[in-house]
Structure formats: structure tokens, C-alpha cells
Design a protein around this motif. Structure first.
Motif, PDB file in Angstrom:
ATOM      1  N   LEU A 116       0.826  -1.205   0.000  1.00  0.00           N
ATOM      2  CA  LEU A 116       0.000   0.000   0.000  1.00  0.00           C
ATOM      3  C   LEU A 116       0.864   1.262   0.000  1.00  0.00           C
ATOM      4  CD1 LEU A 116      -3.026   0.595  -0.028  1.00  0.00           C
ATOM      5  CD2 LEU A 116      -2.925   0.874   2.450  1.00  0.00           C
ATOM      6  N   ALA A 117       1.962   1.239   0.773  1.00  0.00           N
ATOM      7  CA  ALA A 117       2.863   2.394   0.799  1.00  0.00           C
ATOM      8  C   ALA A 117       3.482   2.629  -0.571  1.00  0.00           C
ATOM      9  CB  ALA A 117       3.959   2.174   1.841  1.00  0.00           C
ATOM     10  N   ASP A 118       3.805   1.541  -1.265  1.00  0.00           N
ATOM     11  CA  ASP A 118       4.363   1.665  -2.612  1.00  0.00           C
ATOM     12  C   ASP A 118       3.330   2.244  -3.572  1.00  0.00           C
ATOM     13  OD1 ASP A 118       6.264   1.175  -4.794  1.00  0.00           O
ATOM     14  OD2 ASP A 118       4.897  -0.437  -5.346  1.00  0.00           O
ATOM     15  N   GLU A 119       2.095   1.814  -3.441  1.00  0.00           N
ATOM     16  CA  GLU A 119       1.040   2.267  -4.345  1.00  0.00           C
ATOM     17  C   GLU A 119       0.735   3.740  -4.170  1.00  0.00           C
ATOM     18  OE1 GLU A 119      -3.630   1.187  -5.401  1.00  0.00           O
ATOM     19  OE2 GLU A 119      -2.390  -0.217  -4.268  1.00  0.00           O
ATOM     20  N   PHE A 120       0.820   4.240  -2.935  1.00  0.00           N
ATOM     21  CA  PHE A 120       0.465   5.631  -2.661  1.00  0.00           C
ATOM     22  C   PHE A 120       1.678   6.495  -2.316  1.00  0.00           C
ATOM     23  CE2 PHE A 120      -3.527   3.364  -1.863  1.00  0.00           C
ATOM     24  CZ  PHE A 120      -4.379   4.101  -2.655  1.00  0.00           C
ATOM     25  N   ASP A 121       2.880   6.033  -2.697  1.00  0.00           N
ATOM     26  CA  ASP A 121       4.106   6.816  -2.485  1.00  0.00           C
ATOM     27  C   ASP A 121       4.218   7.312  -1.052  1.00  0.00           C
ATOM     28  OD1 ASP A 121       4.908   6.546  -5.160  1.00  0.00           O
ATOM     29  OD2 ASP A 121       3.645   8.224  -5.770  1.00  0.00           O
ATOM     30  N   SER A 122       4.095   6.399  -0.114  1.00  0.00           N
ATOM     31  CA  SER A 122       4.057   6.767   1.300  1.00  0.00           C
ATOM     32  C   SER A 122       5.290   6.261   2.051  1.00  0.00           C
ATOM     33  CB  SER A 122       2.794   6.207   1.963  1.00  0.00           C
ATOM     34  OG  SER A 122       1.635   6.713   1.335  1.00  0.00           O
ATOM     35  N   VAL A 123       5.551   6.918   3.174  1.00  0.00           N
ATOM     36  CA  VAL A 123       6.605   6.499   4.095  1.00  0.00           C
ATOM     37  C   VAL A 123       5.969   5.697   5.221  1.00  0.00           C
ATOM     38  CG1 VAL A 123       8.358   7.305   5.723  1.00  0.00           C
ATOM     39  CG2 VAL A 123       8.013   8.511   3.565  1.00  0.00           C
ATOM     40  N   ILE A 124       6.625   4.617   5.641  1.00  0.00           N
ATOM     41  CA  ILE A 124       6.134   3.816   6.766  1.00  0.00           C
ATOM     42  C   ILE A 124       6.942   4.177   8.003  1.00  0.00           C
ATOM     43  CG2 ILE A 124       5.782   1.506   7.698  1.00  0.00           C
ATOM     44  CD1 ILE A 124       5.553   0.452   4.883  1.00  0.00           C
ATOM     45  N   TYR A 125       6.238   4.602   9.050  1.00  0.00           N
ATOM     46  CA  TYR A 125       6.881   4.873  10.335  1.00  0.00           C
ATOM     47  C   TYR A 125       6.550   3.746  11.307  1.00  0.00           C
ATOM     48  CZ  TYR A 125       8.239   9.650   9.183  1.00  0.00           C
ATOM     49  OH  TYR A 125       8.830  10.751   8.624  1.00  0.00           O
ATOM     50  N   THR A 126       7.557   3.279  12.046  1.00  0.00           N
ATOM     51  CA  THR A 126       7.309   2.289  13.085  1.00  0.00           C
ATOM     52  C   THR A 126       7.728   2.892  14.421  1.00  0.00           C
ATOM     53  OG1 THR A 126       9.493   1.211  13.050  1.00  0.00           O
ATOM     54  CG2 THR A 126       7.865   0.488  11.418  1.00  0.00           C
ATOM     55  N   PHE A 127       6.985   2.541  15.453  1.00  0.00           N
ATOM     56  CA  PHE A 127       7.304   3.026  16.799  1.00  0.00           C
ATOM     57  C   PHE A 127       7.388   1.829  17.739  1.00  0.00           C
ATOM     58  CE2 PHE A 127       6.162   4.631  21.023  1.00  0.00           C
ATOM     59  CZ  PHE A 127       7.128   5.620  21.153  1.00  0.00           C
ATOM     60  N   ASN A 128       8.574   1.638  18.303  1.00  0.00           N
ATOM     61  CA  ASN A 128       8.832   0.514  19.222  1.00  0.00           C
ATOM     62  C   ASN A 128       8.459  -0.821  18.592  1.00  0.00           C
ATOM     63  OD1 ASN A 128      10.001   1.862  21.359  1.00  0.00           O
ATOM     64  ND2 ASN A 128       8.066   2.175  22.451  1.00  0.00           N
ATOM     65  N   GLN A 129       8.832  -1.010  17.330  1.00  0.00           N
ATOM     66  CA  GLN A 129       8.497  -2.234  16.620  1.00  0.00           C
ATOM     67  C   GLN A 129       9.728  -2.821  15.950  1.00  0.00           C
ATOM     68  OE1 GLN A 129       6.022  -4.090  16.558  1.00  0.00           O
ATOM     69  NE2 GLN A 129       4.110  -2.992  16.805  1.00  0.00           N
ATOM     70  N   GLN A 130       9.788  -4.141  15.914  1.00  0.00           N
ATOM     71  CA  GLN A 130      10.815  -4.846  15.159  1.00  0.00           C
ATOM     72  C   GLN A 130      10.208  -5.274  13.828  1.00  0.00           C
ATOM     73  OE1 GLN A 130      14.028  -5.319  15.898  1.00  0.00           O
ATOM     74  NE2 GLN A 130      13.816  -4.192  17.845  1.00  0.00           N
ATOM     75  N   THR A 131      10.844  -4.878  12.738  1.00  0.00           N
ATOM     76  CA  THR A 131      10.324  -5.213  11.412  1.00  0.00           C
ATOM     77  C   THR A 131      10.970  -6.489  10.903  1.00  0.00           C
ATOM     78  OG1 THR A 131      10.044  -2.863  10.932  1.00  0.00           O
ATOM     79  CG2 THR A 131      10.000  -4.379   9.064  1.00  0.00           C
ATOM     80  N   PRO A 132      10.172  -7.476  10.482  1.00  0.00           N
ATOM     81  CA  PRO A 132      10.742  -8.723   9.940  1.00  0.00           C
ATOM     82  C   PRO A 132      11.676  -8.435   8.776  1.00  0.00           C
ATOM     83  CG  PRO A 132       8.370  -8.942  10.303  1.00  0.00           C
ATOM     84  CD  PRO A 132       8.704  -7.498  10.506  1.00  0.00           C
ATOM     85  N   SER A 133      12.792  -9.170   8.720  1.00  0.00           N
ATOM     86  CA  SER A 133      13.792  -8.940   7.670  1.00  0.00           C
ATOM     87  C   SER A 133      13.207  -9.149   6.278  1.00  0.00           C
ATOM     88  CB  SER A 133      14.984  -9.870   7.878  1.00  0.00           C
ATOM     89  OG  SER A 133      14.569 -11.234   7.885  1.00  0.00           O
ATOM     90  N   GLN A 134      12.286 -10.100   6.147  1.00  0.00           N
ATOM     91  CA  GLN A 134      11.670 -10.350   4.842  1.00  0.00           C
ATOM     92  C   GLN A 134      10.856  -9.139   4.385  1.00  0.00           C
ATOM     93  OE1 GLN A 134       9.315 -13.920   4.715  1.00  0.00           O
ATOM     94  NE2 GLN A 134       8.732 -13.649   2.570  1.00  0.00           N
ATOM     95  N   THR A 135      10.163  -8.503   5.324  1.00  0.00           N
ATOM     96  CA  THR A 135       9.369  -7.319   4.993  1.00  0.00           C
ATOM     97  C   THR A 135      10.269  -6.144   4.644  1.00  0.00           C
ATOM     98  OG1 THR A 135       7.668  -8.081   6.553  1.00  0.00           O
ATOM     99  CG2 THR A 135       7.524  -5.806   5.804  1.00  0.00           C
ATOM    100  N   LEU A 136      11.394  -6.013   5.372  1.00  0.00           N
ATOM    101  CA  LEU A 136      12.345  -4.950   5.055  1.00  0.00           C
ATOM    102  C   LEU A 136      12.941  -5.141   3.667  1.00  0.00           C
ATOM    103  CD1 LEU A 136      14.312  -4.372   8.401  1.00  0.00           C
ATOM    104  CD2 LEU A 136      12.757  -2.785   7.260  1.00  0.00           C
ATOM    105  N   SER A 137      13.208  -6.389   3.316  1.00  0.00           N
ATOM    106  CA  SER A 137      13.753  -6.674   1.985  1.00  0.00           C
ATOM    107  C   SER A 137      12.754  -6.287   0.899  1.00  0.00           C
ATOM    108  CB  SER A 137      14.116  -8.154   1.868  1.00  0.00           C
ATOM    109  OG  SER A 137      15.123  -8.497   2.791  1.00  0.00           O
TER     110      SER A 137
END
Length: 322
Positions: A154-175
Motif C-alpha cells: 500500500l505504501a508503494d502504491e500511494f508513495d508513502s513512508v512507513i513509520y514504526t514506533f517501538n516495533q521490530q520489522t521482519p527482515s523479509q518485509t524490510l527486503s
């Protein structure tokens, strides 16, 4: 014992089975307990799958609804868009005197994923107070939980930035985010998150081009004659510089009682019969306007010398406490 197609009354069971469930005869109590545990595991798995499917379906409905809202809002007029702030959790233009439509403004879309509801509420409270007439902030949604592949899509579709707060992002999702060019910014202090957002919004603010008055000249005398080009008549203007300075390369406006009578350039600038490039405040000069023969200048007209200059604009949103 009982037989097929005959009703029977059974007592001693711990629970009441649902209609249609099968009753199985086992050889021992241990076998019965093992069968019960197996059935419970199967039931838990079935309910888990149903819950997962329901969550996925609900998530898909939210995304579809969100896309429909955005498409509808982007097609609306600027006037109507101002009154739908709560739907989008975004602000476009808040000053009704501005004539520029909201879609002409640069826009930053954001998705926020937090650790708990309290963090989400605090961030939402700050972003709901966003107000700017220089840039748009489009908050797609604020949710509790880690980033998912759906968030990245969704962020890619709408040219958006994703902010995380106190969260660990899975490496697969980061890739996946890296492959799509989606920015994922992680913070554990709300102040730092909002400060980063302000910097990204500020980078989108466009500079403006303003008309800057360099000097003002009063016409005090007229000298009519012939120009040297194609025998056209011309008028030399005897002038006095009242403020600033007049530069030969500047553009000029001729004003009469506030009305603009002429807009163009200077063909000739002289001081004491000598051609010059500039004349300062308090000095007298002679001016011939470029194509000035197309209108009649009068004594008392004011000539304003001006340039267009680029003015850097800054983000005009400062959240409370920042």
C-alpha cells in the motif's frame, strides 16, 4: 445400547454436543481422551484458520475502502475537500482565501505502525493537528502491530513512508520494502518520529517567485521627439528617483493613481545626457521605455522597477510542544 433410528437419552457427558456431531464408541477411557484431544486440536486449528481468513478479508475490505475513499477525495473540489479532514486524517488547505487548489500542493503519505494503542493514540493526536497551506499530509492509517507485506504494498502504491514506533520489522518485509523503494523509518521516541516527519514535509515545500520592487521613479517632465528606429515617435521621460535605484536591465511598471498603465522594459537610461546602467535615489535621469510609444505617459506617473526573485519557503506546521 441403542439402535439406528431410535431416540436415546444419554447422561454423564461433560458438555452438550452440537446437532450433527458423530458419537464414537471407544474401547477404553484412555482411547477416548486421546480422541477428544485430537478433536480439540482439529477444532482449534479450524477456528484459527477461520479467524485468519476473517482478519485477512477484513483487512482487504479496509484497503479497498481506503482506496475508494482516496480516489473519491482526489476527484473532489478543493472546497469540499476541506471538510473531509476526519475521513482522511489529513489536511490540505485550511485558509479559505487561498485560490490554489489542494492538488497543486506537494503531498507526503504516511503509514504508522506502533507497539500499543496508547502510542497510536498519542501519534494520531499530533497528526490530527496538522495544518499547512504549503504541503499536504496524507495519513493512510495508524495501526498497532508489526509491518506486513500489505503495508509495504500500500505504501508503494500511494508513495508513502512507513513509520514504526517501538516495533521490530521482519527482515523479509524490510527486503520487500527495499526492493520497492519504500522508506521504513523506525523510532522509539515520539518526538524524534514527528521531527523526522517535519523534515520530510519541509523538504517538499516549494520556493515561491515574488515580485520585488527595486526602485520608484516619478515622471516630472516629458520630451517628445523621433526615435532612431523606423521613424517612430518616442517620448523621453524626465524623471527623479524617489526610492531605491533604477537599473537599465530591470522590468518596469508605470502606475497612474494605482492603476498599471504599462508593463515592459527600459530602452534607454541616461544621467546628464550620458548613457548609464543605473541611477540611485535622489538623482535625475532620462528614460525611454521599450515600446513606450504605444501609450501616453503623463507627468506624475510613477515608474516602479522590479525583479522576480525566488523566495525559500519553510514548513508552517509546528505541533504543540515542538
Amino acid at each position: 445400547q441403542w439402535y439406528q433410528r431410535r431416540a436415546a437419552e444419554v447422561s454423564g457427558w461433560n458438555g452438550i454436543p452440537d446437532a450433527g456431531e458423530a458419537v464414537v464408541e471407544v474401547g477404553s477411557e484412555g482411547s477416548g481422551r486421546a480422541l477428544v484431544r485430537s478433536r480439540e486440536r482439529d477444532e482449534h486449528g479450524r477456528k484459527g484458520r477461520q479467524l485468519g481468513e476473517a482478519v485477512a478479508a477484513d483487512r482487504e475490505r479496509q484497503i479497498r475502502s481506503r482506496r475508494e475513499q482516496i480516489a473519491e477525495l482526489e476527484s473532489m473540489t478543493w472546497f469540499n475537500l476541506r471538510y473531509l479532514r476526519k475521513i482522511r486524517r489529513s489536511v490540505v488547505i485550511t485558509d479559505p482565501t487561498l485560490s490554489k487548489p489542494a492538488n497543486d500542493l506537494p503531498k507526503l503519505g504516511v503509514i504508522v505502525k506502533t507497539d500499543v494503542d496508547g502510542s497510536a493514540d498519542a501519534i494520531e493526536g499530533i497528526l490530527d493537528g496538522f495544518s499547512s497551506d504549503r504541503v499536504q499530509l496524507d495519513v493512510l492509517y495508524i495501526q498497532v502491530g508489526s509491518i506486513t507485506e500489505n503495508d509495504v504494498t500500500l505504501a508503494d502504491e500511494f508513495d508513502s513512508v512507513i513509520y514504526t514506533f517501538n516495533q521490530q520489522t521482519p527482515s523479509q518485509t524490510l527486503s520487500l520494502a527495499d526492493s520497492k523503494g519504500v522508506v521504513v523509518a523506525s523510532f522509539n521516541v515520539i518526538y524524534h518520529l514527528v521531527d523526522d516527519l517535519r523534515k520530510r514535509l519541509g523538504a517538499l515545500v516549494r520556493s515561491t517567485t515574488d515580485l520585488q520592487i527595486i526602485g520608484e521613479v516619478e515622471v516630472v517632465q516629458l520630451f517628445r521627439g523621433q526615435s532612431h528606429k523606423k521613424g517612430k515617435s518616442s517620448t523621453a521621460l524626465g524623471c527623479r528617483v524617489r526610492s531605491g535605484r533604477v537599473n537599465k536591465e530591470d522590468s518596469v511598471l508605470v502606475r497612474r493613481e494605482g492603476d498599471i498603465m504599462y508593463k515592459g522594459g527600459i530602452a534607454s537610461l541616461r544621467n546628464q545626457k550620458t548613457a548609464v546602467n543605473k541611477v540611485d535615489k535622489g538623482e535625475d535621469c532620462g528614460i525611454v521605455l521599450d515600446k513606450g510609444e504605444q501609450f501616453d505617459v503623463e507627468v506624475g506617473d510613477m515608474i516602479q522597477c522590479y525583479r522576480y526573485v525566488e523566495v525559500t519557503q519553510h514548513l508552517d506546521w509546528v505541533p504543540h510542544g515542538f
